[in-house]
Enzyme design. Sequence first.
Site, PDB file in Angstrom:
ATOM      1  N   ASP A 102       0.851  -1.185   0.000  1.00  0.00           N
ATOM      2  CA  ASP A 102       0.000   0.000   0.000  1.00  0.00           C
ATOM      3  C   ASP A 102       0.884   1.231   0.000  1.00  0.00           C
ATOM      4  OD1 ASP A 102      -2.620   1.427   0.421  1.00  0.00           O
ATOM      5  OD2 ASP A 102      -1.587   2.058   2.240  1.00  0.00           O
TER       6      ASP A 102
ATOM      7  N   GLU B  62      -1.413  -1.196  -5.954  1.00  0.00           N
ATOM      8  CA  GLU B  62      -2.612  -0.509  -6.422  1.00  0.00           C
ATOM      9  C   GLU B  62      -2.359   0.095  -7.804  1.00  0.00           C
ATOM     10  OE1 GLU B  62      -4.551   1.622  -2.657  1.00  0.00           O
ATOM     11  OE2 GLU B  62      -2.374   1.836  -2.749  1.00  0.00           O
TER      12      GLU B  62
ATOM     13  N   ASP C 130      -2.696   1.217   7.057  1.00  0.00           N
ATOM     14  CA  ASP C 130      -1.970   0.919   5.822  1.00  0.00           C
ATOM     15  C   ASP C 130      -1.714  -0.577   5.676  1.00  0.00           C
ATOM     16  OD1 ASP C 130      -1.949   3.596   5.250  1.00  0.00           O
ATOM     17  OD2 ASP C 130       0.058   3.953   6.043  1.00  0.00           O
TER      18      ASP C 130
END
Length: 378
Positions: A177, A261, A356
């Site tokens: 992340d 991501e 996170d």
Amino acid sequence: MKKSLAYTYKLKLTSQQAVKAEEWMGTCRLIYNMALSICKESRSKLGKNVYRQELQKQVTQLREAFQWIRDVQSQVLQSPLIRLENAFKKTTAGGGYPKYKKKGASFSFTFPQNVSFEKGRFFLPKFGWVKVHRDRWPEGKIRQATVRYECGEWFLSVSFAKEIAPLLSNENQVGIDMGVAHMYATSDGYLEDSLQIYRSYLARLRVEQRALSRKVKYSSNWTKQKKRIAKIHRKIARKRADFHQKKSMQLIYKYGLLAIEDLKLRNLTHSAKGTLMEPGTQVKAKSGLNRSILDAGIGNFVRMLEYKADWYGRKVVKVNPMYTSQQCRACGSVNKQNRHKESFVCTSCGHKAHADVNAAKNILARAMASVPKRKAVA
């Protein structure tokens, strides 16, 4: 597997070579600007595009007419046309329209072939032997070399093909992340602090920018001050790149599959100013957040992970980032109230975790769901 690598060297040019390099760079800049002007005029008056092959014919005519253009190696004169062609390709992909290159701005020219080297110096066709500061040397046949002028100094970037052996197979998997307070968090609980290099130089940059604003534009002192500021920005970029290189390599060594991501950075760093009729809110706070996101260099870090994974036989999987920071990893409920800054407390099941790390676990789970499972061998 052969991959293309590039090393950059600081050049030690003689006074004659420095003058020659400036002349060649000026000629390439002139050809770039003339070609851009022809393209603009053709598009506005005739509604037609002018392609590189047609522009190359006009460059050939210029070489026949002017000795100082003929002095430049013929293939070097093709590099500004290739650069312009690539700039137009970026325009069609959503980038800005190409701009004219100003004198004194960073520019370069490229030797596409016939570049050789021996310890301490390189041979550039029609330019001659150039010395470089001692560094690591190319480990294969040189494909091309680019001479670049930056902050009052000359550099040579050399690309070559090198055989890179994949790393041993690794079944470790990790979700990553990306963030601001932390550069990244992994699904196994590791938090990498962000350096925020730009912020550490912000006070010094403000002083130098004030000094620049007091000087007469385009004067000798103004030009010197511009170089001082450019060198600070170069130092920031180099420190950030060094940090990214080291951290990306650590992840590549440790994990066989990396889930990240699929972030749209242009949307993340969009200005909050709004319009004159509908002004935005919390503009200053959003501006600071944008600065932190750009300072982290997320896009460049992801790019490094992708090409290194290709080099060393690893796998990078991009997933939809929607609700990864709001979804509970324990029960799967999605609620924006689950996250409180860096802590995550699920409103449904009470699950607690670092926000996170929880997001990184969700990213890994989505990646594993999208990766096809291997069939068992009977």
